[in-house]
Design a protein around this motif. Structure first.
Motif, PDB file in Angstrom:
ATOM      1  N   UNK A 116       0.814  -1.223   0.000  1.00 20.91           N
ATOM      2  CA  UNK A 116       0.000   0.000   0.000  1.00 20.91           C
ATOM      3  C   UNK A 116       0.842   1.264   0.000  1.00 20.91           C
ATOM      4  N   UNK A 117       2.123   1.154   0.359  1.00 20.44           N
ATOM      5  CA  UNK A 117       2.986   2.339   0.340  1.00 20.44           C
ATOM      6  C   UNK A 117       3.920   2.368  -0.867  1.00 20.44           C
ATOM      7  N   UNK A 118       3.680   1.527  -1.834  1.00 22.24           N
ATOM      8  CA  UNK A 118       4.533   1.558  -3.025  1.00 22.24           C
ATOM      9  C   UNK A 118       4.262   2.790  -3.886  1.00 22.24           C
ATOM     10  N   UNK A 119       3.054   3.366  -3.756  1.00 24.18           N
ATOM     11  CA  UNK A 119       2.693   4.516  -4.594  1.00 24.18           C
ATOM     12  C   UNK A 119       2.445   5.780  -3.799  1.00 24.18           C
ATOM     13  N   UNK A 120       2.395   5.686  -2.457  1.00 25.27           N
ATOM     14  CA  UNK A 120       2.091   6.864  -1.652  1.00 25.27           C
ATOM     15  C   UNK A 120       2.802   6.752  -0.309  1.00 25.27           C
ATOM     16  N   UNK A 121       3.185   7.881   0.245  1.00 29.51           N
ATOM     17  CA  UNK A 121       3.854   7.909   1.539  1.00 29.51           C
ATOM     18  C   UNK A 121       2.965   7.338   2.633  1.00 29.51           C
TER      19      UNK A 121
END
Length: 298
Positions: free
Chosen positions: A17-22
């Motif tokens: 879930x954090x691959x695209x957003x902080x």
């Protein structure tokens, strides 16, 4: 006093879930995660704050928070290109801090408790008087062997820090909120990277301990400290916020309400901020708070 929020890192424990957003932009129930550490600094009365992010994600934080002026704050931004340790924040933020005292809070830590603002202000007053050089906050945990643990004497003076101890002398985990006097930048500059190549916040704390200038404040009964670094803890934090807000009818870490309480914005400005988010429950809450303080109904 200056403030720093360290909101960098890759958030690898929360992949995918954090691959695209902080991680710090993920929701914790009804608001972005970064609202919670920002609210801690605001409760402490700190208005001049540096937000440290990764270079790639800084535009997203700017879009969310702007320059802070709507809330009566001054927000600046800096980048941490690589996750080289928590203490690197003081080197990145050296110009921001200058020779003033500083509060550092990790972007994935949530604090909540009755009277927390008073606790923070009392600690800051001790720093400003020179009674302490560093103030750390301890929280009782069931498994202290997983944490850095603080040991204090009866007066609250820190006497030892144990890193993931096999036989802990205390169950007080050191949380991700740190208050330091104006020596902290010089101390950080003198650090040597650890075996994992990072500037360790524990080494900063040990320097203050050796100078007999460190205090450990116990956040015990009546307080909550949540670290949202794993999938389970992220869900648990959201559930905690949801339950309290639904039962009590108040919003935790409502930035607009805190700014209004501190007198940094007036009721009409608060109402306008709520109206801009008015189709959400959060926005409706902000508008209701503003109207209760005398804002003209829209």
């Amino acid at each position: 006093m200056k403030g720093i929020i360290l909101a960098g890192g890759a958030g690898t424990r929360l992949h995918p879930i954090t691959r695209a957003v902080s991680k710090q932009l993920l929701p914790v129930f009804d608001k972005p995660m970064i609202y919670y550490p920002l609210s801690v600094l605001m409760l402490a009365g700190i208005r001049d704050i540096l937000v440290i992010t990764t270079p790639e994600e800084q535009p997203l934080f700017r879009r969310l928070l702007g320059d802070g002026s709507e809330l009566g704050l001054r927000l600046d931004y800096a980048a941490q290109a690589e996750p080289n340790g928590i203490a690197q924040a003081f080197l990145i933020g050296a110009d921001h801090i200058g020779d003033e005292a500083c509060a550092l809070v990790l972007g994935d830590n949530i604090f909540h408790g009755q009277g927390f603002a008073t606790v923070l202000r009392d600690c800051i007053a001790r720093l400003e008087r020179g009674d302490d050089g560093a103030v750390l906050f301890g929280y009782p945990v069931r498994d202290p062997e997983r944490y850095g643990v603080g040991v204090a004497d009866e007066s609250g003076r820190l006497v030892d820090i144990e890193e993931k101890p096999v036989a802990p002398r205390s169950n007080r985990a050191i949380t991700g909120l740190y208050l330091y006097d104006g020596q902290v930048v010089d101390i950080a500059r003198g650090l040597t990277p650890s075996a994992r190549g990072e500037l360790e916040i524990t080494d900063v704390n040990r320097e203050y301990l050796e100078r007999d200038q460190a205090r450990l404040v116990d956040l015990g009964r009546g307080f909550a400290w949540l670290d949202t670094g794993t999938h389970d803890s992220l869900v648990e934090a959201g559930q905690y916020v949801q339950i309290l807000e639904h039962r009590q009818g108040v919003r935790i870490a409502c930035l607009e309400e805190i700014a209004l309480d501190r007198g940094w914005i007036d009721a009409d400005a608060c109402l306008a901020l709520g109206a801009a988010q008015g189709k959400s429950g959060y926005g409706e809450y902000v508008m209701n708070v503003a109207r209760a303080r005398g804002a003209q109904a829209r």
